[in-house]
Design an enzyme around this catalytic site. Structure first.
Site, PDB file in Angstrom:
ATOM      1  CG  ASP A 279       8.834  -9.505   7.404  1.00  0.00           C
ATOM      2  OD1 ASP A 279       8.285  -8.267   7.616  1.00  0.00           O
ATOM      3  OD2 ASP A 279       9.592  -9.488   6.379  1.00  0.00           O
TER       4      ASP A 279
ATOM      5  CD  GLU B  92       0.092  -1.454   3.195  1.00  0.00           C
ATOM      6  OE1 GLU B  92       0.288  -2.295   2.403  1.00  0.00           O
ATOM      7  OE2 GLU B  92       0.328  -1.514   4.518  1.00  0.00           O
ATOM      8  CG  ASN B  93       4.750   1.372  -1.403  1.00  0.00           C
ATOM      9  OD1 ASN B  93       5.140   1.336  -0.424  1.00  0.00           O
ATOM     10  ND2 ASN B  93       5.135   0.323  -2.263  1.00  0.00           N
TER      11      ASN B  93
ATOM     12  NE  ARG C  39       0.328 -12.807  -4.072  1.00  0.00           N
ATOM     13  CZ  ARG C  39      -1.104 -12.931  -4.360  1.00  0.00           C
ATOM     14  NH1 ARG C  39      -1.609 -13.081  -5.763  1.00  0.00           N
ATOM     15  NH2 ARG C  39      -1.819 -12.366  -3.542  1.00  0.00           N
TER      16      ARG C  39
ATOM     17  CD  GLU D  81      -2.089  -5.659   6.523  1.00  0.00           C
ATOM     18  OE1 GLU D  81      -3.000  -5.670   5.629  1.00  0.00           O
ATOM     19  OE2 GLU D  81      -0.855  -5.044   6.042  1.00  0.00           O
TER      20      GLU D  81
ATOM     21  CE1 TYR E 119      -3.130  -8.886   5.183  1.00  0.00           C
ATOM     22  CE2 TYR E 119      -1.812  -9.987   6.801  1.00  0.00           C
ATOM     23  CZ  TYR E 119      -1.748  -9.021   5.896  1.00  0.00           C
ATOM     24  OH  TYR E 119      -0.602  -8.506   5.012  1.00  0.00           O
TER      25      TYR E 119
ATOM     26  CE  LYS F  67      -2.915 -16.189  -1.520  1.00  0.00           C
ATOM     27  NZ  LYS F  67      -3.972 -15.454  -2.011  1.00  0.00           N
TER      28      LYS F  67
ATOM     29  CG  HIS G 280      -3.146  -0.987   3.743  1.00  0.00           C
ATOM     30  ND1 HIS G 280      -3.341  -1.463   5.233  1.00  0.00           N
ATOM     31  CD2 HIS G 280      -3.052  -2.299   3.071  1.00  0.00           C
ATOM     32  CE1 HIS G 280      -2.952  -2.513   5.306  1.00  0.00           C
ATOM     33  NE2 HIS G 280      -2.850  -3.064   4.388  1.00  0.00           N
TER      34      HIS G 280
ATOM     35  CG  HIS H  12      -5.918  -5.568   1.346  1.00  0.00           C
ATOM     36  ND1 HIS H  12      -6.330  -6.369   2.504  1.00  0.00           N
ATOM     37  CD2 HIS H  12      -4.525  -4.998   1.619  1.00  0.00           C
ATOM     38  CE1 HIS H  12      -5.346  -6.328   3.538  1.00  0.00           C
ATOM     39  NE2 HIS H  12      -4.421  -5.841   2.760  1.00  0.00           N
ATOM     40  CD  GLU H  13      -2.388  -3.766  -0.821  1.00  0.00           C
ATOM     41  OE1 GLU H  13      -1.904  -3.213   0.173  1.00  0.00           O
ATOM     42  OE2 GLU H  13      -2.464  -5.429  -0.660  1.00  0.00           O
TER      43      GLU H  13
HETATM   44  N1  BES Z   1       0.573  -4.476   3.752  1.00  0.00           N
HETATM   45  C1  BES Z   1       0.682  -5.635   3.139  1.00  0.00           C
HETATM   46  C2  BES Z   1       1.967  -6.600   2.723  1.00  0.00           C
HETATM   47  C3  BES Z   1       2.914  -6.709   3.537  1.00  0.00           C
HETATM   48  C4  BES Z   1       2.857  -7.040   5.220  1.00  0.00           C
HETATM   49  C5  BES Z   1       4.391  -6.511   3.338  1.00  0.00           C
HETATM   50  C6  BES Z   1       3.639  -7.067   6.088  1.00  0.00           C
HETATM   51  C7  BES Z   1       5.290  -6.836   4.251  1.00  0.00           C
HETATM   52  C8  BES Z   1       5.125  -7.028   5.615  1.00  0.00           C
HETATM   53  C9  BES Z   1      -0.545  -5.848   2.093  1.00  0.00           C
HETATM   54  O1  BES Z   1      -1.146  -4.656   2.501  1.00  0.00           O
HETATM   55  C10 BES Z   1      -0.763  -6.992   2.194  1.00  0.00           C
HETATM   56  O2  BES Z   1      -1.674  -7.441   2.977  1.00  0.00           O
HETATM   57  N2  BES Z   1      -0.848  -7.754   0.938  1.00  0.00           N
HETATM   58  C11 BES Z   1      -1.437  -9.031   0.695  1.00  0.00           C
HETATM   59  C12 BES Z   1      -2.649  -8.970  -0.421  1.00  0.00           C
HETATM   60  C13 BES Z   1      -3.824  -8.483   0.442  1.00  0.00           C
HETATM   61  C14 BES Z   1      -5.223  -8.528  -0.808  1.00  0.00           C
HETATM   62  C15 BES Z   1      -4.173  -9.566   1.465  1.00  0.00           C
HETATM   63  C16 BES Z   1      -0.410  -9.861   0.108  1.00  0.00           C
HETATM   64  O3  BES Z   1       0.637  -9.411  -0.389  1.00  0.00           O
HETATM   65  O4  BES Z   1      -0.786 -11.066  -0.187  1.00  0.00           O
HETATM   66 ZN    ZN Z   2      -2.638  -5.200   3.995  1.00  0.00          ZN
END
Ligand code: BES
Ligand code: ZN
Length: 620
Positions: free
Chosen positions: A393, A291-292, A575, A338, A401, A577, A319, A315-316
């Site tokens: 992290d 969310e820059n 990615r 989050e 979340y 995830k 933020h 989502h972003e």
């Molecule tokens: N701010 C987060 C990404 C983040 C969190 C980066 C902690 C580094 C450390 C971002 O808003 C986020 O939550 N991204 C999710 C996607 C979202 C739709 C749930 C992601 O990257 O999976």
């Molecule tokens: Zn987020």
């Protein structure tokens, strides 16, 4: 820890004879920063940086404007750095004449990096540091032309959350400190640079650019990207930056963004950041989105062609209120960022796409949380998580979340939408451009919502939600009619009660496909996998969310026809995830681990430094 704090407080309270009603002391210390903002605080950051692609070095100067606390009239400033080479430190009273000053880089901690202590005269108002990043800087990824879509130009991007800004900027790297910034960036003239600041898509100067962020933001939101980028407008205040071959497709996928902003504004007040643009990064971007401010960074894996994964934008965007406007002051308060954002994301989606879609997404997210709860240690299931001595992290799980969002749903359910919305809007306004800890929210909650109806309030186990593991017994359980049907059909197919050809999939959306796959038994076996693939062509799907789930199943069930797709997916996509669970799944068997290592050998040079650390750990 809390117990000790409370005990300590009681001792002080008893000897100073304060009334017993006084509140608990609040721990506002950020254990993930060496800096001393309570003594001397950075208010503005001035960057002058050159991007050297051949050397993979970002170097130049950072000038910090500082303010001393009256209780700290003399003494040094301590900044955060990690693997950052410091060549010189200077200080100044007026911001123009600088004199060299002593500095010391302390020992390196593998999580926190090294403190940079700079001597300052009592009158100094400015500090200027000369520095250079190292190629392995954890907050930067340098891509060769081959790793981009266009294959002609290199690419650089930063990813600072949680504590990676310190690997390219010496600063007070804590979300409790907010600063405005100004940056002068020098880069190869055939490229474009963008930052989390005012970007003017119509002014395009070759080789150098100045950026201004006039609103005070935490360090983890300072962001930069340089590459062969084109811009496509979507509305007056929204647009997309991406590599030329991607930009039109991206602008089409995300053309509901303006609607989303209007929906968000209708809920919690004006969007306060001017423009809202998206930057689509190469597929090695280790997150879904970041969310820059003014410029969300996003993975290309959400461009499915049918807008089915655009909840990421909701989502972003959310933020821009929860996180960027009101910020978690330390990483143990991460759920304030989050959890609020997921709740807000659901509300935006409901307005733009309707309740059924939110029900589906919330239901899937709930299932994910239930699965994850079985794997998390009790102490990691707490919203207000203790991360002392750990990498922040590590706190990025479904707890902040989904559990965070469910807590807010509980409050909404108890007090009603109207009251709760007014409360949330008040919270964002009250704390706008401030960083807050969990107790600040709880105090505000008590005063502005709970106290208005003590009977209702008494029914909500606030303490359990915030400080205890797991989910309280009466936690909301999001359900979706559509997904219940899909689960039923999956079960019928497994039981042999329905043939594949008779499953009514014609109008299924991504969430339904995803539910269908996750509802199937883990030990499906290669024959059933083949039957599914023949009917639905999962191995060839262009939807990365579905593909990722399918590939996990393919590994578990030794479904060989998906092997080559798995291989290319792991090599092309970074990615976390997606790739982390796939490597974890592979690593469960000796043959799988061998295959994983062989693929990783090729994939590793293309991964982001933080993904490399994560996968190294899985395959060590
Ligand atoms: N701010 C987060 C990404 C983040 C969190 C980066 C902690 C580094 C450390 C971002 O808003 C986020 O939550 N991204 C999710 C996607 C979202 C739709 C749930 C992601 O990257 O999976
Ligand atoms: Zn987020």
């Amino acid at each position: 820890m809390r117990l000790i704090a409370i005990l300590g407080f009681c001792l002080i309270a008893s000897c100073t004879k304060t009334p017993p009603t006084m509140e608990k002391p609040v721990d506002r210390k950020d254990y993930h920063s060496y800096s001393n903002p309570d003594q001397i605080r950075v208010t503005h950051v001035e960057l002058d940086l050159a991007v050297d692609f051949p050397k993979k070095v970002l170097s130049g100067t950072t000038r910090l404007t500082v303010e001393r606390s009256p209780s700290y009239p003399t003494g040094p400033i301590v900044l955060d750095t990690r693997a950052l080479d410091i060549s010189k430190a200077e200080s100044s009273v007026d911001g123009t004449t600088f004199t060299e000053t002593k500095f010391e880089v302390g020992p390196n901690d593998s999580i926190l990096g090294s403190p940079l202590t700079v001597q300052l005269s009592p009158e100094a108002k400015f500090v200027r540091i000369h520095h250079a990043s190292r190629p392995e800087a954890s907050g930067l990824q340098w891509l060769t032309p081959a790793q981009t879509a266009g294959k002609k130009h290199p690419f650089l991007f930063s990813q600072d959350e949680s504590i990676h800004a310190r690997s390219w900027i010496p600063l007070q790297d804590t979300p409790g400190v907010r600063q405005t910034y100004h940056a002068h960036i020098h880069f190869p003239k055939e490229l474009l640079a963008v930052m989390s600041a005012e970007n003017n898509p119509n002014v395009y100067e070759r080789g150098s650019f100045e950026f201004r962020m006039p609103q005070a933001i935490p360090s983890y939101l300072i962001a930069l990207a340089v590459g062969d980028l084109k811009f496509a407008p979507m509305s007056q205040r929204t647009g997309v930056y991406a590599e030329p071959s991607m930009v039109a497709k991206a602008a089409k996928e995300f053309d509901d963004t303006e609607h989303m902003i209007q929906a968000a504004e209708g809920l919690y007040g004006p969007y306060r950041w001017g423009r809202y643009d998206l930057l689509i990064l190469p597929p090695s971007f280790p997150f879904g989105g970041m969310e820059n401010p003014r410029l969300t960074f996003a993975t290309p894996t959400v461009i499915a062609g049918d807008k089915s994964l655009v909840s990421l934008v909701a989502h972003e965007l959310a933020h821009s209120w929860s996180g960027n406007l009101v910020t978690n002051a330390t990483w143990r308060d991460f759920w304030l960022n989050e959890g609020f954002t997921v709740y807000f994301e659901w509300r935006i989606q409901e307005k733009v796409y309707g309740k059924d879609r939110v029900d589906m997404e919330a239901s899937l997210q709930y299932d994910g949380l239930e699965r994850e709860l079985k794997t998390l240690k009790p102490e990691d299931q707490i919203l207000h998580i203790d991360l002392k001595g750990r990498d922040p992290d590590d706190g990025v799980t479904g707890i902040p979340y989904t559990k965070g969002a469910l807590f807010l749903c509980t409050l909404e359910r108890a007090f009603g939408r109207e009251k709760f919305d007014a409360f949330l809007r008040g919270y964002f306004d009250h704390y706008a451009f401030h960083s807050v800890v969990t107790q600040d929210f709880l105090d505000y909650l008590e005063k502005n919502l709970l106290d208005q109806n003590k009977e209702l309030a008494a029914k909500i186990p606030i303490d359990e939600w915030v400080y205890k593991p797991g989910l309280p017994a009466d936690a909301p359980h999001p359900k979706s009619e559509a997904l219940i049907k899909v689960r039923g059909l999956a079960g019928d197919w497994i039981a042999g009660e329905v043939k594949i050809a008779d499953i009514p999939t014609k109008d299924w959306v991504t969430a339904e496909w995803y539910q269908f796959l996750t509802a199937l038994p883990e030990d499906l076996g290669p024959e059933k996998m083949a039957e599914l693939d023949k009917a639905y062509h999962f191995t060839a799907t262009g939807n990365d969310e579905i593909l990722d789930q399918w590939l996990k199943m393919a590994i578990k069930n030794h479904y060989a026809p998906a092997n080559s797709r798995l291989r290319t997916f792991l090599i092309e996509i970074g990615r976390q995830k997606y790739i982390k669970p796939l490597y974890q799944e592979l690593a469960k068997t000796p043959e799988g681990k061998e295959r994983a290592r062989e693929i990783y050998k090729i994939a590793r040079p293309g991964y982001h430094p933080i993904a490399v650390t994560a996968i190294d750990n899985i395959l060590k």
